[in-house]
Design a protein around this motif. Sequence first.
Motif, PDB file in Angstrom:
ATOM      1  N   GLY A  74       0.793  -1.224   0.000  1.00  0.00           N
ATOM      2  CA  GLY A  74       0.000   0.000   0.000  1.00  0.00           C
ATOM      3  C   GLY A  74       0.830   1.280   0.000  1.00  0.00           C
ATOM      4  O   GLY A  74       0.304   2.360  -0.269  1.00  0.00           O
ATOM      5  N   LEU A  75       2.126   1.170   0.281  1.00  0.00           N
ATOM      6  CA  LEU A  75       2.991   2.350   0.303  1.00  0.00           C
ATOM      7  C   LEU A  75       3.464   2.748  -1.091  1.00  0.00           C
ATOM      8  O   LEU A  75       4.105   3.777  -1.255  1.00  0.00           O
ATOM      9  N   ARG A  76       3.172   1.943  -2.075  1.00  0.00           N
ATOM     10  CA  ARG A  76       3.546   2.218  -3.472  1.00  0.00           C
ATOM     11  C   ARG A  76       5.044   2.435  -3.636  1.00  0.00           C
ATOM     12  O   ARG A  76       5.498   3.386  -4.282  1.00  0.00           O
ATOM     13  N   LEU A  77       5.807   1.548  -3.033  1.00  0.00           N
ATOM     14  CA  LEU A  77       7.253   1.570  -3.203  1.00  0.00           C
ATOM     15  C   LEU A  77       7.597   1.229  -4.648  1.00  0.00           C
ATOM     16  O   LEU A  77       6.856   0.508  -5.304  1.00  0.00           O
ATOM     17  N   ASP A  78       8.727   1.718  -5.097  1.00  0.00           N
ATOM     18  CA  ASP A  78       9.176   1.352  -6.440  1.00  0.00           C
ATOM     19  C   ASP A  78       9.676  -0.080  -6.482  1.00  0.00           C
ATOM     20  O   ASP A  78       9.597  -0.737  -7.513  1.00  0.00           O
ATOM     21  N   GLN A  79      10.186  -0.569  -5.360  1.00  0.00           N
ATOM     22  CA  GLN A  79      10.669  -1.945  -5.280  1.00  0.00           C
ATOM     23  C   GLN A  79      10.691  -2.372  -3.825  1.00  0.00           C
ATOM     24  O   GLN A  79      11.078  -1.590  -2.953  1.00  0.00           O
ATOM     25  N   LEU A  80      10.285  -3.594  -3.564  1.00  0.00           N
ATOM     26  CA  LEU A  80      10.394  -4.198  -2.239  1.00  0.00           C
ATOM     27  C   LEU A  80      11.286  -5.420  -2.388  1.00  0.00           C
ATOM     28  O   LEU A  80      11.044  -6.271  -3.259  1.00  0.00           O
ATOM     29  N   ILE A  81      12.309  -5.486  -1.560  1.00  0.00           N
ATOM     30  CA  ILE A  81      13.236  -6.612  -1.579  1.00  0.00           C
ATOM     31  C   ILE A  81      13.209  -7.231  -0.192  1.00  0.00           C
ATOM     32  O   ILE A  81      13.468  -6.546   0.803  1.00  0.00           O
ATOM     33  N   THR A  82      12.882  -8.510  -0.099  1.00  0.00           N
ATOM     34  CA  THR A  82      12.933  -9.200   1.180  1.00  0.00           C
ATOM     35  C   THR A  82      14.156 -10.103   1.182  1.00  0.00           C
ATOM     36  O   THR A  82      14.562 -10.618   0.148  1.00  0.00           O
ATOM     37  N   VAL A  83      14.732 -10.278   2.372  1.00  0.00           N
ATOM     38  CA  VAL A  83      16.023 -10.957   2.474  1.00  0.00           C
ATOM     39  C   VAL A  83      15.982 -12.071   3.502  1.00  0.00           C
ATOM     40  O   VAL A  83      15.592 -11.846   4.647  1.00  0.00           O
ATOM     41  N   GLY A  84      16.408 -13.275   3.071  1.00  0.00           N
ATOM     42  CA  GLY A  84      16.640 -14.397   3.970  1.00  0.00           C
ATOM     43  C   GLY A  84      15.395 -15.152   4.363  1.00  0.00           C
ATOM     44  O   GLY A  84      14.291 -14.669   4.237  1.00  0.00           O
ATOM     45  N   GLY A  85      15.580 -16.358   4.774  1.00  0.00           N
ATOM     46  CA  GLY A  85      14.614 -17.214   5.437  1.00  0.00           C
ATOM     47  C   GLY A  85      13.162 -17.228   4.992  1.00  0.00           C
ATOM     48  O   GLY A  85      12.740 -16.547   4.077  1.00  0.00           O
ATOM     49  N   GLU A  86      12.431 -18.029   5.716  1.00  0.00           N
ATOM     50  CA  GLU A  86      11.032 -18.295   5.416  1.00  0.00           C
ATOM     51  C   GLU A  86      10.122 -17.095   5.676  1.00  0.00           C
ATOM     52  O   GLU A  86       9.258 -16.770   4.860  1.00  0.00           O
ATOM     53  N   GLU A  87      10.293 -16.435   6.822  1.00  0.00           N
ATOM     54  CA  GLU A  87       9.385 -15.347   7.188  1.00  0.00           C
ATOM     55  C   GLU A  87       9.424 -14.186   6.200  1.00  0.00           C
ATOM     56  O   GLU A  87       8.371 -13.714   5.768  1.00  0.00           O
ATOM     57  N   PRO A  88      10.610 -13.691   5.800  1.00  0.00           N
ATOM     58  CA  PRO A  88      10.615 -12.646   4.781  1.00  0.00           C
ATOM     59  C   PRO A  88      10.002 -13.118   3.454  1.00  0.00           C
ATOM     60  O   PRO A  88       9.435 -12.328   2.710  1.00  0.00           O
ATOM     61  N   GLY A  89      10.083 -14.412   3.191  1.00  0.00           N
ATOM     62  CA  GLY A  89       9.420 -14.960   2.005  1.00  0.00           C
ATOM     63  C   GLY A  89       7.910 -14.795   2.087  1.00  0.00           C
ATOM     64  O   GLY A  89       7.258 -14.484   1.087  1.00  0.00           O
ATOM     65  N   TYR A  90       7.338 -14.981   3.275  1.00  0.00           N
ATOM     66  CA  TYR A  90       5.899 -14.750   3.454  1.00  0.00           C
ATOM     67  C   TYR A  90       5.554 -13.284   3.192  1.00  0.00           C
ATOM     68  O   TYR A  90       4.523 -12.969   2.591  1.00  0.00           O
ATOM     69  N   LEU A  91       6.421 -12.398   3.663  1.00  0.00           N
ATOM     70  CA  LEU A  91       6.229 -10.961   3.468  1.00  0.00           C
ATOM     71  C   LEU A  91       6.188 -10.651   1.968  1.00  0.00           C
ATOM     72  O   LEU A  91       5.293  -9.959   1.486  1.00  0.00           O
ATOM     73  N   GLN A  92       7.148 -11.185   1.236  1.00  0.00           N
ATOM     74  CA  GLN A  92       7.228 -10.946  -0.210  1.00  0.00           C
ATOM     75  C   GLN A  92       5.998 -11.483  -0.932  1.00  0.00           C
ATOM     76  O   GLN A  92       5.422 -10.813  -1.792  1.00  0.00           O
ATOM     77  N   LEU A  93       5.569 -12.680  -0.602  1.00  0.00           N
ATOM     78  CA  LEU A  93       4.395 -13.269  -1.272  1.00  0.00           C
ATOM     79  C   LEU A  93       3.135 -12.440  -1.009  1.00  0.00           C
ATOM     80  O   LEU A  93       2.337 -12.211  -1.925  1.00  0.00           O
ATOM     81  N   ALA A  94       2.968 -11.987   0.228  1.00  0.00           N
ATOM     82  CA  ALA A  94       1.788 -11.171   0.554  1.00  0.00           C
ATOM     83  C   ALA A  94       1.842  -9.833  -0.173  1.00  0.00           C
ATOM     84  O   ALA A  94       0.818  -9.353  -0.674  1.00  0.00           O
ATOM     85  N   ALA A  95       3.015  -9.241  -0.262  1.00  0.00           N
ATOM     86  CA  ALA A  95       3.156  -7.958  -0.964  1.00  0.00           C
ATOM     87  C   ALA A  95       2.835  -8.117  -2.444  1.00  0.00           C
ATOM     88  O   ALA A  95       2.115  -7.305  -3.027  1.00  0.00           O
ATOM     89  N   ARG A  96       3.345  -9.170  -3.061  1.00  0.00           N
ATOM     90  CA  ARG A  96       3.064  -9.405  -4.489  1.00  0.00           C
ATOM     91  C   ARG A  96       1.581  -9.656  -4.708  1.00  0.00           C
ATOM     92  O   ARG A  96       0.992  -9.167  -5.677  1.00  0.00           O
ATOM     93  N   ALA A  97       0.965 -10.424  -3.825  1.00  0.00           N
ATOM     94  CA  ALA A  97      -0.469 -10.707  -3.956  1.00  0.00           C
ATOM     95  C   ALA A  97      -1.291  -9.423  -3.857  1.00  0.00           C
ATOM     96  O   ALA A  97      -2.370  -9.324  -4.443  1.00  0.00           O
TER      97      ALA A  97
END
Length: 124
Positions: free
Chosen positions: A36-59
């Motif tokens: 919702g912040l309309r970032l130009d790019q979101l990069i998540t780093v490492g492990g399983e939990e940041p992966g959840y963050l990335q998937l939710a952001a893409r969705a």
Amino acid sequence: MARGHAQRAIAVLGRMNEPGDEARAAHEDVGRHAAGLRLDQLITVGGEEPGYLQLAARAAGAKAVHLPDQDTTLRLPRSTLRAGDVVLVNASPGARLLRVPGREPFPGVQCVRNPLSPQLTGHP
């Protein structure tokens, strides 16, 4: 995140240690909020939990990628980061995300460190 007309806003986010048993839900919440912040790019780093963050952001419509570790992130190509970009680096202090003794993680790029800011997470 305030920025000038030509500046891009990029967030590099790692693991939050604080949520405990609610880690997946908390990381997904931050991912949706970051979208919702309309970032130009979101990069998540490492492990399983940041992966959840990335998937939710893409969705939720964000341009988001997940990188496996800090070494990969520190080698981001110049096509991803360029002079004038503003990069927010955020994770739990224990994650030590992109802390490189004696050097800036992305030379020529303004990095802002803000540990788990309410502005980003949406939580006070």
